[in-house]
Enzyme design. Structure first.
Site, PDB file in Angstrom:
ATOM      1  N   ASP A   1     -37.819 -14.394 -31.127  1.00 17.16           N
ATOM      2  CA  ASP A   1     -38.974 -13.916 -31.434  1.00 17.16           C
ATOM      3  C   ASP A   1     -40.040 -15.117 -32.040  1.00 17.16           C
ATOM      4  OD1 ASP A   1     -38.011 -11.331 -31.614  1.00 17.16           O
ATOM      5  OD2 ASP A   1     -36.809 -11.591 -33.358  1.00 17.16           O
TER       6      ASP A   1
ATOM      7  N   PHE B   1     -23.114 -16.939 -22.453  1.00 14.35           N
ATOM      8  CA  PHE B   1     -24.145 -16.003 -22.440  1.00 14.35           C
ATOM      9  C   PHE B   1     -25.618 -16.840 -22.558  1.00 14.35           C
ATOM     10  CE2 PHE B   1     -27.214 -13.426 -24.656  1.00 14.35           C
ATOM     11  CZ  PHE B   1     -27.245 -12.419 -23.954  1.00 14.35           C
TER      12      PHE B   1
ATOM     13  N   GLU C   1     -20.595  -9.787 -31.491  1.00 12.68           N
ATOM     14  CA  GLU C   1     -19.309 -10.432 -31.089  1.00 12.68           C
ATOM     15  C   GLU C   1     -18.147 -10.236 -32.299  1.00 12.68           C
ATOM     16  OE1 GLU C   1     -19.174 -14.326 -29.066  1.00 12.68           O
ATOM     17  OE2 GLU C   1     -18.848 -12.420 -27.970  1.00 12.68           O
TER      18      GLU C   1
ATOM     19  N   ASP D   1     -39.983  -6.733 -33.729  1.00  9.64           N
ATOM     20  CA  ASP D   1     -38.710  -6.754 -32.770  1.00  9.64           C
ATOM     21  C   ASP D   1     -37.930  -5.606 -33.622  1.00  9.64           C
ATOM     22  OD1 ASP D   1     -36.520  -7.679 -31.582  1.00  9.64           O
ATOM     23  OD2 ASP D   1     -35.782  -8.539 -33.150  1.00  9.64           O
TER      24      ASP D   1
END
Length: 1231
Positions: free
Chosen positions: A867, A590, A542, A432
């Site tokens: 992941d 989200f 955020e 990742d």
């Protein structure tokens, strides 16, 4: 009974509480008097198959449903099942099952050996394994008891009474105090905080330490005191227990009203209460039906490649055993004959020796020889390997200070010991990007508002780009308005301190800042001042965006379930601050599918606005025509920010009318109340309102690389490991991160397969999904074919390294069964592969493609929940203990704190483990084959009768005592080169990738020496004893010769192990000498005791007779020397003329001390010079020197080794090696 059950449900829904309570109690009383069959039928009737019904504060009614208790058990066994289940687990192993069969055969009359020969080793192996299982299960039981007996307050009448968790039942009303854990999955009813909110920490669930807010339904806020809570009689209809941590579907029926329930009203077991005095909740799921328990499944079982190859070796041994037994059985059938009158084969002879039935003789001899040759299979191999792996993890990997991250106080963690050696053979790493290659410490760096770009900083990647192109970037001096705090590193005087009011469109700036300050789920903590407040956010992005809003003058400082308080500066008048309360009407959350988040808020003046932020791809699809002016300019800014390695988000808003909102909100509430497909319906409703958006700009956040990532990737590449980056970021960002990481450079030929082509964009503008899919697939197919042809041309021509970059849309079609072969062929020819905009599922698919399609050993590394699937799909999964929670760690096989620690994990521990286990396995194979073959040669001298050569106890203890410990010591402590040299010469790792030390050729060499040495043991001892005699003048008998042969075998195989050791420590020497000494102590005691057992009488006083003769000492000296002479010459020739890379490194650094070097010592922070520090470090070493062995001849072809490091092939010439050795020896003699 049916009528009564359903009547009770109907009455409850109508609100007839008093009548229902009486009816329920009567039903329960009736049920306790009727037969048990009726109880079982009545018990399930009230429960709908798709959801459950719970009656709060009414245990009698819930009694019918027979919900599970709240007691949990994570143990594998109980008192009754331990022995049968434990034995079943052990006999699932083929070797153990084989020895069980041999043990049974040894109890029959056809067995030539005593049952003790096979029963004792098997019993010891099983005993050790079962003790280990029992100890681990006992620890689990203690942990379970500790949890089950934790106290919690439960409502009994109108009082709170403390009782253990295990006694909780579904429907109970409980009180949980601050900092306590929730005992079950609860429906949140009331809180001591205003507006019915509480704060929880979910660290035990997902590792996230940021606080999350939960809000009770307004209808239940008053049920706080026990007197009022006792009156709560609600009915909950909710989903059946499942393992989805972030979803919940249900309704609460109270006072004839149906209220929808969402995850915001659910408090999950395992979470803890924070910043709240206490809460009151109703139990909905208990025990093993709680979400956390349903998620507590173990990581998918993985077996290493070496272990699977070991199975093949065991099968080969089975084949060898069968051939040996077949030869002996046929020989017995041929040999048996009455002409050998001295054998007494008369008419009444038993079937195994009856010449009249040679077929029966052959079959029975076959079984006899199977028990006789059973030692060819190493029974203690698996136990030894498990012990070695466990200690390697617990003592070496977990306690390695080179993989300890001091900043976060995080050591490395081996969560499984099954895959240690797999770490030494990894060829492909799938990584990742965010939080793995980068720090996941987000800082607001740049932005674009209304088509104007802001921010003057220069990122690390921009500096790398300039360096690659030969330009020199001079960073501008930071202005006086610069603010740098956690999450904010922005410099542009045009926006700071209210200067944005002077921009050409200040209104759009206000919308931009309000979107940052309002559209989020962040929780503020601490004093309500800009300097002291801290933000608890679900992600660092955020928190960075809200921190940016604060520094721009829109300070978010308080949140309630329905409002957000913002202190706005310079809005109406320069320098004036005002507190504004915005009512949050709806939150559209989200998720990975939506890739955006929206809120609907009402201004104090009644204005209704939808604010939305998300990925550029999804925001641009939903923009109105009014945004055409800045759409193109913002797109250019997005590309610029992406090229600088920044993470971007687009911000937009929409004005709403009251009528439009009311109509939409009805659909939203309806979708929210749905018991089926709630998430899907909510997404559909969100699509209705998230359109015709007005673009205000975009944000650019910097996520810096972790320390040491470029150097780590370069080292791993030199080791022959190919690294693929699988990320959800834009292509520009991913490419530039890859440049900064040294994954891609200007010398590489890059193949880019992107969906941003004219043909695909034209199809997308038409809007036909079928046409879009067809065009995209054709484009991908053509690109793959073209790239593959070019790749072959470059590889056969210039030899230029290749890199592939592909985005998620194209990857989806490239993974199609018809195209995946081309994708795989192209990818395997590339040194680096970058996959952008990929989903978690695609990450797992790419990993599986290489794992199963190319049959290469893979490792996946990541730090987030997205992941997990990739980590579990690879051979080895590594989790990063980062800022995105612990889900990746909990699903992984190994956990580390930083990407750079992969160097130590793979090149040091992985490589050592692989080499050590290869030696352990091949040595086990060698010593058992050697021992068994001596018995096999003896069979030819006994007419294939199955007569045993060794005493039963010799055979029993050979593997478990006399040769057991040294091989374990080698598996733990043997080092070919030190840790620092393993990292200095990463090319050494390639030997593991090629599996150089566990090939059939290696096994064949060991087998050859086993055959050779077994012939020496048998024929030398038997031949030498023919003319020998003891002090009484008697010739040596069978047991004298076999004891002599066994003594030589024990001495030789232990000494042979020392010859394959790359380093010698006192543990090696103690274990070998101790094993040989153990044999002599045993035989002194065993042969000096007289018992009634005739088998023991065979060797009575044998060793004392032998040691009184010159024959014994001469044989003990000569046979091991002759047996090991061939090994000596083989190892010498191999090392001199055909050295492995690690042997060359040994020669280069021969005579150097291993241990703490100057580099590690200087990290402490001293003022010594490097030479002084090195000298001091050497003085601090223990006075024991780790010596390389293996016949270290001088200077074997250094140039070829260094040439291989540079990618140039230079074969080692035998005469060149010999010449260099002779030159060096001459120089030495001249001195």
């Amino acid at each position: 009974m049916n009528g009564m059950g359903w009547e009770r449900v109907r009455m409850a829904r109508l609100g007839g509480e008093a009548a229902v309570v009486g009816t329920r109690r009567r039903e329960v009383a009736d049920l306790r008097q009727v037969p048990s069959q009726t109880v079982r039928l009545g018990r399930v009737q009230p429960q709908h198959p798709s959801h459950r019904t719970i009656y709060c504060n009414d245990s009698d009614a819930n009694f019918l449903a027979r919900f599970k208790s709240n007691s949990i058990s994570t143990t594998k066994y109980n008192v009754l099942t331990f022995l049968p289940k434990g034995l079943f687990e052990q006999f699932r192993r083929v070797a153990n099952l084989y020895f069980l069969m041999i043990s049974i055969l040894s109890t029959t009359p056809i067995s030539p050996v005593s049952p003790v020969t096979n029963v004792v080793p098997l019993s010891l192996v099983l005993l050790v394994s079962l003790i280990k299982e029992a100890f681990e299960d006992w620890k689990r039981l203690q942990n379970d008891n500790s949890i089950n007996n934790t106290a919690v307050d439960v409502l009994q009448g109108q009082n709170w009474e403390s009782m253990p968790w295990r006694k909780l039942q579904v429907g109970d009303i409980v009180r949980v105090k601050q900092d306590d854990f929730f005992p079950a999955d609860l429906l949140f009813l009331a809180s001591t905080n205003p507006d019915g909110v509480c704060y929880i920490e979910t660290a035990n669930l997902d590792g996230e330490t940021n606080l999350k807010i939960r809000k009770a339904l307004e209808k239940t806020w008053d049920y706080l005191a026990p007197e009022i809570a006792d009156k709560f009689k609600g009915e909950i209809q909710c989903e059946q227990p499942n393992n989805s941590l972030y979803t919940f579907t249900g309704n609460l029926i109270i006072e004839r009203q149906t209220l929808p329930l969402s995850p915001n009203q659910i408090l999950l077991r395992g979470c803890s209460l924070r910043n709240t005095e206490y809460i009151v909740g109703a139990v909905i799921f208990t025990g093993h039906e709680t979400k956390v328990m349903m998620n507590s499944m173990s990581v998918p079982s993985k077996r290493s490649t070496l272990e699977r190859k070991l199975d093949k070796l065991i099968l080969a041994l089975f084949g060898g055993l069968f051939m040996m037994c077949l030869i002996g059985a046929i020989g017995s059938g041929v040999f048996i004959n009455r002409k050998y009158y001295f054998l007494g084969l008369f008419d009444d002879v038993e079937g195994q020796f009856n010449p009249n039935n040679r077929f029966v003789v052959t079959i029975l001899t076959m079984f006899t020889l199977i028990t006789l040759y059973s030692t060819i299979i190493p029974i203690s191999l698996y136990v030894s390997i498990e012990m070695i792996k466990f200690i390697q993890c617990a003592q070496f990997i977990d306690k390695d200070l080179h993989m300890y991250h001091a900043e976060s106080n995080t050591p490395a963690l081996a969560r499984t010991s099954n895959l240690n050696e797999e770490l030494g053979q990894v060829e492909y790493i799938f990584s990742d990007k965010t939080g793995t290659l980068t720090r996941n410490l987000m800082e607001f760096f740049k932005c674009s508002i209304g088509g104007e770009a802001y921010g003057t900083g220069i990122t690390e990647i921009e500096k790398e780009q300039a360096q690659r192109s030969g330009k020199k970037l001079s960073e501008e001096a930071r202005s006086d308005t610069t603010v740098h705090e956690k999450g904010f590193n922005f410099d542009d005087a045009r926006l700071m301190h209210g200067a944005w009011r002077n921009e050409h469109d200040p209104e759009i700036c206000k919308e931009f800042f309000r979107c940052l300050a309002l559209c989020h789920t962040v929780l503020p903590e601490g004093d309500e001042s800009p300097e002291k407040i801290t933000y608890q956010a679900a992600s660092p992005d955020e928190a960075a965006l809200v921190t940016a809003a604060k520094n721009f003058g829109f300070f978010f400082y308080r949140r309630t379930p329905t409002t957000v308080m913002v202190r706005e500066s310079h809005v109406e008048t320069m320098g004036i601050k005002q507190d504004v309360s915005y009512e949050i009407l709806n939150v559209l959350e989200f998720n990975s599918t939506r890739k955006r988040q929206s809120i609907v808020c009402r201004y104090p003046n009644g204005r209704l606005v939808l604010y939305c932020k998300g990925a550029d791809t999804v925001i641009y699809e939903r923009l109105s025509n009014a945004s055409n002016d800045i759409r193109k300019v913002t797109r250019e800014h997005l590309e610029q920010f992406g090229s600088a390695g920044l993470r971007t988000l687009c911000l937009a808003y929409r004005e709403l009318t009251n009528d439009l909102y009311e109509k939409w909100n009805e659909k939203f509430i309806q979708a929210k109340s749905s018991l089926r497909d709630r998430e899907k319906k909510l997404d559909e409703v969100a699509e209705i309102i998230e359109k015709d958006l007005i673009l205000v700009g975009c944000t650019a956040i910097e996520d810096k690389l972790q320390d040491g990532v470029p150097a780590c990737i370069e080292t791993l590449a030199r080791a022959g490991i190919k690294i693929w980056v699988l990320t959800g970021d834009k292509m520009e960002t991913a490419i530039n991160i890859a440049y900064a990481c040294n994954l891609i450079n200007n010398d590489m030929k890059q193949f880019i397969i992107s969906s941003e082509t004219d043909s695909i964009q034209e199809a997308e503008e038409k809007g036909d999904p079928v046409e879009i899919a067809r065009v995209t697939k054709d484009t991908v197919k053509n690109h793959l074919k073209q790239c593959l042809e070019e790749a072959h041309g470059h590889l056969h021509g210039s030899g230029q390294k290749l890199a592939l970059v592909i985005d998620g849309k194209c990857l989806m079609h490239a993974l199609d069964p018809n195209l995946r072969v081309n994708l795989l062929n192209l990818s395997l020819n590339c040194s680096s592969v970058i996959c952008c905009r990929v989903s978690p599922l695609q990450k797992a698919q790419v990993t599986s493609l290489v794992k199963k399609g190319a049959h290469r050993i893979t490792l996946s590394i990541g730090d987030g929940a997205n992941d997990v699937s990739m980590i579990q799909a690879a051979h080895v999964g590594v989790g990063i203990s980062g800022l995105e929670g612990m889900q990746a760690v909990m699903a992984s096989d190994f956990a580390i704190a930083q990407f750079r620690f992969l160097t130590d994990l793979l090149l040091v521990h992985g490589r050592w483990s692989y080499i050590r286990l290869c030696k352990v396995i091949t040595y086990f194979f060698y010593k058992n084959l050697t021992f068994t073959l001596t018995q096999f040669w003896f069979t030819f001298q006994t007419g294939f009768s199955g007569q045993r050569f060794y005493d039963d106890w010799f055979q029993s203890l050979y593997n478990v005592i006399f040769t057991a410990l040294p091989v374990i010591i080698v598996g733990l402590f043997d080092k070919d080169v030190s840790a620092s040299l393993s990292k200095k010469y990463p090319e050494l790792y390639r030997e593991g990738i090629r599996n150089m030390f566990f090939k059939w050729r290696v096994v064949a060499v060991w087998a050859f020496f086993a055959v050779y040495q077994s012939l020496i043991f048998y024929y030398f001892t038997t031949t030498a004893s023919q003319n020998g005699h003891n002090s009484s003048g008697m010739i040596f008998g069978l047991w004298d010769v076999s004891t002599m042969a066994f003594t030589c075998a024990v001495v030789t195989v232990n000494l042979r192990l020392l010859m394959v050791c790359n380093s010698l420590t006192r543990w090696h020497l103690l274990s070998v000498s101790g094993s040989i000494l153990a044999w002599f102590i045993f035989i002194f005691i065993y042969s000096g005791i007289m018992t009634q057992n005739d088998r023991q009488e065979n060797v009575y006083f044998t060793i004392y007779v032998l040691m009184s003769t010159f024959y014994f000492y001469l044989t003990l000296l000569l046979i091991p020397v002759v047996a090991l002479l061939s090994d000596f010459f083989y190892l010498g020739i191999q090392r001199w003329f055909f050295p492995h890379n690690y042997q060359i490194v040994q020669e280069i650094h021969r005579g150097e001390y291993e241990g703490v070097g100057s580099r590690e010592f200087l990290e402490i922070g001293n003022n010594l010079t490097p030479d002084e520090a090195r000298s001091y470090a050497i003085l601090q070493l223990p006075r024991e020197k780790s010596r390389h062995t293996g016949f270290a001849f001088d200077s074997p072809g250094y140039e070829s080794f260094f040439a291989s490091q540079q990618g140039v092939f230079a074969p080692i010439m035998a005469w060149d090696v010999a010449r260099r050795a002779s030159v060096r020896s001459k120089r030495t003699s001249q001195r």
